[in-house]
Design an enzyme around this catalytic site. Structure first.
Site, mmCIF file in Angstrom:
data_model
loop_
_atom_site.group_PDB
_atom_site.id
_atom_site.type_symbol
_atom_site.label_atom_id
_atom_site.label_comp_id
_atom_site.label_asym_id
_atom_site.label_seq_id
_atom_site.Cartn_x
_atom_site.Cartn_y
_atom_site.Cartn_z
ATOM 1 N N HIS A 37 -10.134 -5.671 11.122
ATOM 2 C CA HIS A 37 -11.139 -5.651 9.914
ATOM 3 C C HIS A 37 -13.111 -4.695 9.517
ATOM 4 C CE1 HIS A 37 -7.699 -8.661 9.025
ATOM 5 N NE2 HIS A 37 -7.836 -8.513 7.933
ATOM 6 N N GLU A 73 0.741 -0.685 -0.024
ATOM 7 C CA GLU A 73 0.022 -0.202 0.061
ATOM 8 C C GLU A 73 1.278 1.080 0.073
ATOM 9 O OE1 GLU A 73 -0.159 -2.935 2.350
ATOM 10 O OE2 GLU A 73 -2.387 -3.671 2.010
#
Lengths: 342, 328
Positions: free
Chosen positions: A138, A69
């Site tokens: 998450h 990322e």
């Protein structure tokens, strides 16, 4: 052109489909738009929002990235500064920890540090929210985290109509826009889909103005302010309250940056009561900001404002604990009852 | 790849310009900061990272670049900005925080953006690589020419961003060159105390790209290595990693006591100052004589002095201009 949520359209889409459609339509007319991220290619995005794009536009414009990322969000900043309009996906907002420097030290600051000479027209799309026992790495929302840092616009759609219009507006915007979509609204069955998010969506391209809240239900007795999945909890609560004889107004913020404080203030000025519903953490977040925005303007409220937000705890795994912690309609109704008893 | 006579004189002139700028900044920076050093005082407040000694890295690379090529530099950016052709007046005015600066004083010395020559830099270690890779991804997608160079220090090679970007650039075969300025010190920590390999160019093999080492702060050596890497990038043959053994003649930042340096190191580095060495080489090669050197130095200094005067005579933006340009 700005279209309102009441525009016609008979075909219903999920948010995932609406995001993909907006992206495809922009890509057809603007060669500078491209998409990169993890699994955005043949898989079509883990949350379905790039489905069909790889097929239509090929691997040159729909780029599957390494799990890096920092590199690919940094690369998006470089590409955006060089005349492209990248759309990058941070698969889960919780992953910000591995790449936040690229987001808030570059994406958000390069325009300012260049005195407005460098434009960074990119969209960072990222999934938020829990409710399906994926635990605390998450399932977060982190709306306040992103909205807190200057230099990024932040949008959070609650339904497919707004998702398509906000995505189109985000792609066309000359500034970086963080597009935060809630997993439970995506229309992916395995994430406990919220039916109210799947709504009629016009086939033609349109924008929803970034920075404009929407009054999704009008009422006289109470203002419920929320965003994303919380809007649907509010609508359910409003229904229950209607059965009890109370008329709740529901404001869907849609954008956090810029924040449409005026619409919120106007609503509270009318109803005199405010409850903010936020799946992000209770402290230092959207709920506090909304309440401050109202009370600093000296509205005479009929009761102290309240919030139904996520407790200040990491999100637990066990369904018993997670569901207990999440905002829901019952908690909103209870907060209103509490308010009446003051 | 050997530089032409003209290229060698160009590199020398850029180095002289950059060095004079740094020496003048050094003096001006200390105004108002004595007897008690206070970083917020004086005409140039804030951190100041001088690039004295690292000029060969900048000129040897930028000699191969055009305005359309992209350079992303570091927190120590002045020498690279000079060599890339950043508008000197606007750059110095930005270092002073003035309205006429590159961004009206919003960025300062670590955040110089000059879109006209595709130059930018960042105060965060390891941040140059991703944007450089992305800029040439953009060129690839647009079918436009141009290569990118990301400068970084040897300390940045231990950042995740370094490894992620090298892999990304290699897997996508991007026309980007990663240039490590190895000045042997990450602030106060020596390279051998922080880095598991003696040379970072060795790390290139992990990403399937050429790794090149340039020893001894050698201007023509940098020119040759960069020339090959940039030509390779222009030919579409992918990225290269270069590590240059350079020298940080000043501290990490101004105000750094440099007590961590071994005794005699600084003096030894000054003995090997690359600019007098290059001057001597040009004199010996007959590319320069005393009179030409004097004229060249005078002209370079005059350019710097004019930029400083421009900055000093410029106004500040009104404070409330701080609210502008968050968004365009």
């Amino acid at each position: 052109m700005t279209t309102t949520s009441t525009a016609s359209g008979t075909r219903k889409l999920t948010i995932a489909r609406a995001m993909a459609e907006a992206t495809a339509q922009e890509m057809r007319t603007d060669p500078s738009v491209f998409v990169m991220g993890e699994d955005v290619g043949p898989l079509g995005g883990v949350f379905g929002n790039t489905r069909g794009l790889h097929e239509e536009f090929g691997p040159e414009r729909i780029l599957d990235t390494p799990i890096s990322e920092t590199a690919f969000i940094g690369a998006a900043v470089g590409a955006a500064s060089d005349g492209m309009r990248p759309i990058v996906e941070l698969m889960f907002v919780d992953f910000l920890g591995v790449c936040f420097d690229a987001i808030y030290n570059m994406m958000a600051k390069n325009t300012y540090f260049s005195g407005g000479k460098v434009r960074v027209p990119m969209v960072l799309m990222t999934s938020t929210g829990g409710g399906y026992s994926d635990a605390g790495q998450h399932s977060q929302c982190l709306y306040g985290t992103f909205a807190h840092l200057p230099g990024m616009k932040v949008v959070v759609p609650s339904n497919a109509y707004d998702a398509k219009g906000l995505m189109t507006a985000a792609i066309r915007d000359d500034n970086p826009v963080v597009f935060m979509y809630h997993k439970a609204l995506q229309g992916m069955g395995w994430l406990g889909t919220e039916k109210g998010a799947t709504v009629p969506v016009p086939e033609e391209s349109y924008t929803v103005e970034i920075g404009r809240a929407s009054v999704v239900r009008e009422g006289q007795d109470l203002t419920l302010v929320s965003l994303g999945a919380g809007v649907h909890h509010c609508l359910r609560a409003a229904k229950t309250l209607a059965d009890e004889g109370f008329d709740a107004e529901v404001v869907d913020l849609r954008s956090l940056v810029p924040l449409d404080r005026e619409t919120v203030r106007a609503s509270v000025a009318k109803t005199g009561r405010l409850i903010v519903v936020d799946e992000d953490y209770h402290s230092y977040g959207v709920s506090g900001e909304i309440i401050a925005s109202v009370v600093e303007h000296d509205h005479r409220l009929k009761a102290a404002p309240a919030r139904v937000a996520y407790p200040d705890i990491p999100i637990p795994f066990a369904p018993t604990m997670e569901q207990w912690a999440l905002p829901n309609a019952d908690k909103i109704v209870a907060a209103f009852h509490q308010m009446l008893s003051q | 790849m050997q530089p032409t006579s003209e290229q060698r004189r160009w590199m020398y002139r850029q180095m002289v310009t950059s060095r004079h700028l740094e020496e003048r900044i050094e003096t001006l920076y200390m105004e108002g900061k004595t007897p008690v050093f206070n970083m917020a005082k004086g005409p140039i407040p804030g951190e100041m990272h001088l690039s004295n000694g690292q000029e060969p890295c900048a000129v040897g690379v930028c000699a191969h670049l055009n305005a359309e090529d992209v350079v992303v530099a570091t927190h120590r950016p002045h020498h690279i900005a000079v060599a890339k052709g950043v508008d000197l007046n606007a750059m110095v005015a930005e270092i002073f925080g003035k309205a006429t600066g590159l961004s009206g004083g919003r960025g300062g010395h670590m955040h110089l953006f000059d879109a006209d020559v595709n130059f930018s830099c960042s105060g965060i270690i390891g941040e140059s690589l991703g944007p450089a890779a992305g800029a040439v991804l953009s060129r690839k997608l647009q079918g436009k020419p141009g290569v990118a160079v990301a400068f970084l220090g040897e300390g940045a090679a231990n950042q995740g961003a370094f490894h992620e970007a090298l892999n990304l650039a290699a897997v996508w075969q991007l026309p980007v060159v990663f240039v490590i300025e190895d000045n042997a010190w990450g602030i106060s920590v020596a390279k051998q105390a922080s880095t598991a390999v003696p040379r970072n160019d060795l790390r290139a093999s992990a990403y399937g790209m050429p790794g090149v080492h340039v020893a001894d702060n050698d201007v023509d050596g940098v020119f040759a290595a960069a020339g090959q890497a940039i030509a390779r990038a222009r030919e579409g043959r992918g990225p290269t990693l270069i590590e240059i053994e350079t020298s940080r003649l000043a501290g990490h930042f101004m105000g750094d006591g440099e007590d961590y340096r071994p005794e005699g190191e600084k003096e030894a580095l000054q003995q090997r100052d690359p600019i007098p060495r290059y001057r001597q080489a040009l004199l010996e090669a007959g590319l320069l004589d005393e009179a030409a050197d004097t004229a060249l130095v005078k002209e370079a200094h005059a350019r710097v002095e004019a930029a400083i005067r421009f900055a000093q005579q410029s106004d500040f933006l009104p404070p409330e201009a701080a609210l502008e340009t968050v968004f365009v």
